[in-house]
Every structure is written in structure tokens, then in C-alpha cells.
Scaffold this motif. Sequence first.
Motif, mmCIF file in Angstrom:
data_model
loop_
_atom_site.group_PDB
_atom_site.id
_atom_site.type_symbol
_atom_site.label_atom_id
_atom_site.label_comp_id
_atom_site.label_asym_id
_atom_site.label_seq_id
_atom_site.Cartn_x
_atom_site.Cartn_y
_atom_site.Cartn_z
ATOM 1 N N TYR A 34 -30.758 175.727 -63.856
ATOM 2 C CA TYR A 34 -31.326 176.497 -62.748
ATOM 3 C C TYR A 34 -32.159 177.665 -63.271
ATOM 4 C CZ TYR A 34 -31.943 179.152 -58.515
ATOM 5 O OH TYR A 34 -32.509 179.837 -57.476
ATOM 6 N N CYS A 35 -31.689 178.317 -64.316
ATOM 7 C CA CYS A 35 -32.440 179.433 -64.893
ATOM 8 C C CYS A 35 -33.795 178.964 -65.420
ATOM 9 C CB CYS A 35 -31.627 180.131 -65.978
ATOM 10 S SG CYS A 35 -30.263 181.096 -65.293
ATOM 11 N N LYS A 36 -33.849 177.750 -65.934
ATOM 12 C CA LYS A 36 -35.126 177.180 -66.383
ATOM 13 C C LYS A 36 -36.049 176.892 -65.203
ATOM 14 C CE LYS A 36 -33.082 174.653 -70.275
ATOM 15 N NZ LYS A 36 -32.793 173.277 -70.752
ATOM 16 N N LEU A 37 -35.475 176.539 -64.072
ATOM 17 C CA LEU A 37 -36.220 176.125 -62.893
ATOM 18 C C LEU A 37 -36.606 177.272 -61.969
ATOM 19 C CD1 LEU A 37 -37.097 173.517 -61.324
ATOM 20 C CD2 LEU A 37 -34.812 173.513 -60.324
ATOM 21 N N GLU A 38 -35.906 178.388 -62.068
ATOM 22 C CA GLU A 38 -36.055 179.460 -61.085
ATOM 23 C C GLU A 38 -37.474 180.019 -61.003
ATOM 24 O OE1 GLU A 38 -33.576 183.249 -59.406
ATOM 25 O OE2 GLU A 38 -33.355 182.738 -61.519
ATOM 26 N N HIS A 39 -38.150 180.190 -62.118
ATOM 27 C CA HIS A 39 -39.527 180.708 -62.092
ATOM 28 C C HIS A 39 -40.431 179.764 -61.291
ATOM 29 C CE1 HIS A 39 -43.140 182.772 -63.303
ATOM 30 N NE2 HIS A 39 -43.647 181.595 -63.654
ATOM 31 N N THR A 40 -40.278 178.475 -61.504
ATOM 32 C CA THR A 40 -41.073 177.487 -60.770
ATOM 33 C C THR A 40 -40.771 177.559 -59.282
ATOM 34 O OG1 THR A 40 -41.093 176.040 -62.691
ATOM 35 C CG2 THR A 40 -41.596 175.020 -60.570
ATOM 36 N N LEU A 41 -39.513 177.741 -58.931
ATOM 37 C CA LEU A 41 -39.137 177.858 -57.520
ATOM 38 C C LEU A 41 -39.773 179.099 -56.886
ATOM 39 C CD1 LEU A 41 -35.377 176.859 -57.762
ATOM 40 C CD2 LEU A 41 -37.250 175.465 -56.857
ATOM 41 N N ARG A 42 -39.794 180.198 -57.622
ATOM 42 C CA ARG A 42 -40.460 181.414 -57.108
ATOM 43 C C ARG A 42 -41.942 181.159 -56.873
ATOM 44 N NH1 ARG A 42 -37.238 185.396 -60.753
ATOM 45 N NH2 ARG A 42 -35.544 185.841 -59.308
ATOM 46 N N LYS A 88 -20.035 161.948 -50.950
ATOM 47 C CA LYS A 88 -21.469 162.211 -50.887
ATOM 48 C C LYS A 88 -21.969 162.980 -52.109
ATOM 49 C CE LYS A 88 -25.009 164.192 -47.886
ATOM 50 N NZ LYS A 88 -25.284 164.854 -46.612
ATOM 51 N N PHE A 89 -21.154 163.897 -52.631
ATOM 52 C CA PHE A 89 -21.620 164.808 -53.676
ATOM 53 C C PHE A 89 -20.985 164.580 -55.049
ATOM 54 C CE2 PHE A 89 -22.329 167.143 -49.669
ATOM 55 C CZ PHE A 89 -23.701 167.260 -49.755
ATOM 56 N N SER A 90 -20.301 163.485 -55.231
ATOM 57 C CA SER A 90 -19.640 163.251 -56.521
ATOM 58 C C SER A 90 -20.635 163.142 -57.673
ATOM 59 C CB SER A 90 -18.770 161.997 -56.459
ATOM 60 O OG SER A 90 -19.582 160.854 -56.246
ATOM 61 N N ALA A 91 -21.850 162.712 -57.399
ATOM 62 C CA ALA A 91 -22.860 162.562 -58.453
ATOM 63 C C ALA A 91 -23.622 163.855 -58.736
ATOM 64 C CB ALA A 91 -23.848 161.469 -58.067
ATOM 65 N N LEU A 92 -23.396 164.874 -57.933
ATOM 66 C CA LEU A 92 -24.110 166.143 -58.110
ATOM 67 C C LEU A 92 -23.730 166.759 -59.456
ATOM 68 C CD1 LEU A 92 -24.325 168.913 -55.395
ATOM 69 C CD2 LEU A 92 -24.128 169.432 -57.790
ATOM 70 N N ASP A 93 -24.733 166.983 -60.298
ATOM 71 C CA ASP A 93 -24.486 167.589 -61.605
ATOM 72 C C ASP A 93 -25.717 168.366 -62.066
ATOM 73 O OD1 ASP A 93 -26.325 165.755 -62.645
ATOM 74 O OD2 ASP A 93 -24.792 164.449 -63.481
ATOM 75 N N HIS A 94 -25.736 168.748 -63.336
ATOM 76 C CA HIS A 94 -26.825 169.591 -63.846
ATOM 77 C C HIS A 94 -28.167 168.870 -63.917
ATOM 78 C CE1 HIS A 94 -25.640 167.527 -67.549
ATOM 79 N NE2 HIS A 94 -26.846 167.823 -68.020
ATOM 80 N N THR A 95 -28.157 167.560 -63.830
ATOM 81 C CA THR A 95 -29.418 166.815 -63.904
ATOM 82 C C THR A 95 -30.082 166.626 -62.546
ATOM 83 O OG1 THR A 95 -28.372 164.639 -63.658
ATOM 84 C CG2 THR A 95 -28.577 165.528 -65.909
ATOM 85 N N ASN A 96 -29.324 166.847 -61.464
ATOM 86 C CA ASN A 96 -29.870 166.518 -60.145
ATOM 87 C C ASN A 96 -29.482 167.481 -59.028
ATOM 88 O OD1 ASN A 96 -27.213 165.955 -59.604
ATOM 89 N ND2 ASN A 96 -27.464 163.734 -59.688
ATOM 90 N N PHE A 97 -28.901 168.622 -59.354
ATOM 91 C CA PHE A 97 -28.425 169.545 -58.305
ATOM 92 C C PHE A 97 -29.530 169.889 -57.316
ATOM 93 C CE2 PHE A 97 -30.007 172.198 -61.684
ATOM 94 C CZ PHE A 97 -30.711 173.195 -61.012
ATOM 95 N N HIS A 98 -30.777 169.966 -57.794
ATOM 96 C CA HIS A 98 -31.907 170.339 -56.934
ATOM 97 C C HIS A 98 -32.192 169.279 -55.862
ATOM 98 C CE1 HIS A 98 -33.412 168.113 -60.412
ATOM 99 N NE2 HIS A 98 -34.318 167.629 -59.594
ATOM 100 N N LYS A 99 -31.668 168.079 -56.033
ATOM 101 C CA LYS A 99 -31.826 167.044 -55.009
ATOM 102 C C LYS A 99 -30.769 167.159 -53.915
ATOM 103 C CE LYS A 99 -33.874 163.771 -58.226
ATOM 104 N NZ LYS A 99 -33.712 162.484 -58.922
ATOM 105 N N PHE A 100 -29.659 167.808 -54.221
ATOM 106 C CA PHE A 100 -28.554 167.939 -53.281
ATOM 107 C C PHE A 100 -28.535 169.288 -52.559
ATOM 108 C CE2 PHE A 100 -27.036 164.662 -56.188
ATOM 109 C CZ PHE A 100 -26.467 163.738 -55.325
#
Length: 124
Positions: A34-42, A88-100
Motif C-alpha cells: 500500500y505504501c508503494k501504491l499510495e502516491h499513485t492513489l493520491r 468472499k474475502f479469503s483470497a484477499l492478500d497483499h497482491t490484490n487488496f486493491h481489488k477488494f
Amino acid sequence: MDKNTFFAEFGLSEKDLAEANITWDELLLIEEEYCKLEHTLREIGKSFIDEYLHDIETAGIHSYRYRTKGVLPLLEKVIRKRKENPEKFSALDHTNFHKFVTDLVGIRVFFLYREDWRHFHEYL
């Protein structure tokens, strides 16, 4: 991030992690991604504001704000989602959290009068 501080801030425990079927290490990986992605989200939030809210008077807007989700509330939400709906959320992890998690970027628009939302809707 300190686990005990996080647990205290959100009223969580090891039991909650177990019920969510997620490890502390996985949460740390989510934080890192998420820290890697946060700038892009801003930048996405800023781009939306620049592109769609450039003329707030025409749109009938009083004011607006945008934000990105904080990393700690994100982690708490991951735990909560996995606990409340494990299938529904068992697959939620660091590779795909942004999809959930669909509220990583939030834009709030304020109107002086309730009926101004219609004008804004037409403006968009």
C-alpha cells in the motif's frame, strides 16, 4: 508498525487475526504494498479533481476534498472483511487488496443546498 499498538488502537487481538485467517506478516506485506501504491492513489484523486471539478461554480459545488485511505484503517478493514465474510474475502492478500477494498481513494463534494446534487450530476 508495532502490533500491540495497532491492536490497542483498533481494539483487536491475536484472536481477531486467527478468526480472519490472516497472519501479522501478511498484514505487514499489505502495508508495504500500500505504501508503494499510495502516491499513485493520491495522483488519481488529484487527477479526478483537476479533470472533473475544475469549474466548481458551474457544477454547483460549495467545496470538495479528497483523501487516500490511511494504512492502519486499511489493515483493520482487511481483518474485518475477512472475519465477516470469509468465503468472499479469503483470497484477499497483499497482491490484490486493491481489488477488494473499494475506498482507497475518496472524494467528497459539498453543496450548500440539497437540490444542487442534481446540477452536479448533470455536470458530470
